[in-house]
Design an enzyme around this catalytic site. Structure first.
Site, PDB file in Angstrom:
ATOM      1  N   TYR A  70      35.851  49.586  40.190  1.00 47.44           N
ATOM      2  CA  TYR A  70      36.870  49.635  39.148  1.00 47.44           C
ATOM      3  C   TYR A  70      36.548  48.634  38.036  1.00 47.44           C
ATOM      4  O   TYR A  70      36.608  48.967  36.844  1.00 47.44           O
ATOM      5  CB  TYR A  70      38.243  49.336  39.753  1.00 47.44           C
ATOM      6  N   TRP A  73      46.951  44.655  43.093  1.00 44.96           N
ATOM      7  CA  TRP A  73      46.330  45.775  42.396  1.00 44.96           C
ATOM      8  C   TRP A  73      45.480  46.609  43.354  1.00 44.96           C
ATOM      9  O   TRP A  73      45.380  47.829  43.209  1.00 44.96           O
ATOM     10  CB  TRP A  73      45.488  45.284  41.221  1.00 44.96           C
ATOM     11  N   GLU A  83      50.611  50.249  36.320  1.00 47.88           N
ATOM     12  CA  GLU A  83      50.910  48.826  36.125  1.00 47.88           C
ATOM     13  C   GLU A  83      52.362  48.544  36.498  1.00 47.88           C
ATOM     14  O   GLU A  83      52.671  47.497  37.080  1.00 47.88           O
ATOM     15  CB  GLU A  83      50.636  48.407  34.680  1.00 47.88           C
TER      16      GLU A  83
END
Length: 201
Positions: free
Chosen positions: A31, A61, A53
């Site tokens: 990522y 995350w 988000e």
């Protein structure tokens, strides 16, 4: 201790320096290397990142990233028109989907945000609005501790999105969005990704 380690960067076996969070797993490294901080300028792409988000708030995350394929399946690949048309049955479906984060407030916010996204098209669209808050300068952190968590621009963006009917778009979440889609570059100086977006030199 070398400079990379002391700054919070980790040099991988490939010789590339990344922040410690990006070296935590293959998924996070992929990522970081290929997506985080690269420009996203289309409506669906910005809506997806804004949604993820918002769901990330209070979670790691890595959790959201692992669940991303399931989120895409659950929310019709983040097509704003489809999500905007969700009804009570869809909310019930999502609340029973163990593959995503089952948070009623965030699910409701996502549906409301899709409707607000559709409503923004007459004024250029979500992507244009979000990118209009790009600052004149970007941070240049040498250490992880120097990376801000909000900015005057993320605060202003948060206020404008709320005015436009969006929810779960606080200034810290909007700062993270701005980082993720390349509006600002908070890659540490010394990271192999610093300046790679083409937005900032």
């Amino acid at each position: 201790m070398n400079d990379a380690v002391s700054s919070g960067l980790v040099v991988g076996q490939d010789g590339l320096a990344r922040p410690t969070w990006a070296a935590a797993s293959d998924l996070m490294r992929e990522y970081y290397d290929t997506e985080w901080g690269m420009p996203v300028r289309d409506e669906r792409g910005v809506f997806e990142r804004l949604t993820l988000e918002a769901f990330q708030s209070g979670l790691s995350w890595s959790t959201i990233l692992r669940k991303r394929p399931a989120f895409r399946d659950a929310f019709d690949n983040f097509d704003p028109d489809r999500v905007a048309a969700y009804d009570a049955d869809d909310v019930d479906r999502l609340m029973h989907d163990a593959a995503i984060v089952r948070n009623r407030r965030k699910i409701d916010a996502t549906i409301g945000n899709a409707r607000a996204t559709v409503g923004l098209r007459a004024d250029g669209g979500l992507h244009e609005l979000v990118w209009s808050f790009q600052p004149d300068r970007t941070p240049a952190p040498r250490r992880f501790e120097e990376i801000p968590t909000s900015s005057p621009e993320s605060l202003a963006l948060s206020k404008e999105l709320k005015r436009r009917g969006f929810a779960h778009v606080g200034p810290t979440t909007m700062f993270a969005l701005m980082e993720a889609i390349g509006i600002i570059d908070t890659h540490l100086l010394g990271s192999h990704r610093r300046g790679s977006s083409g937005v900032w030199r």
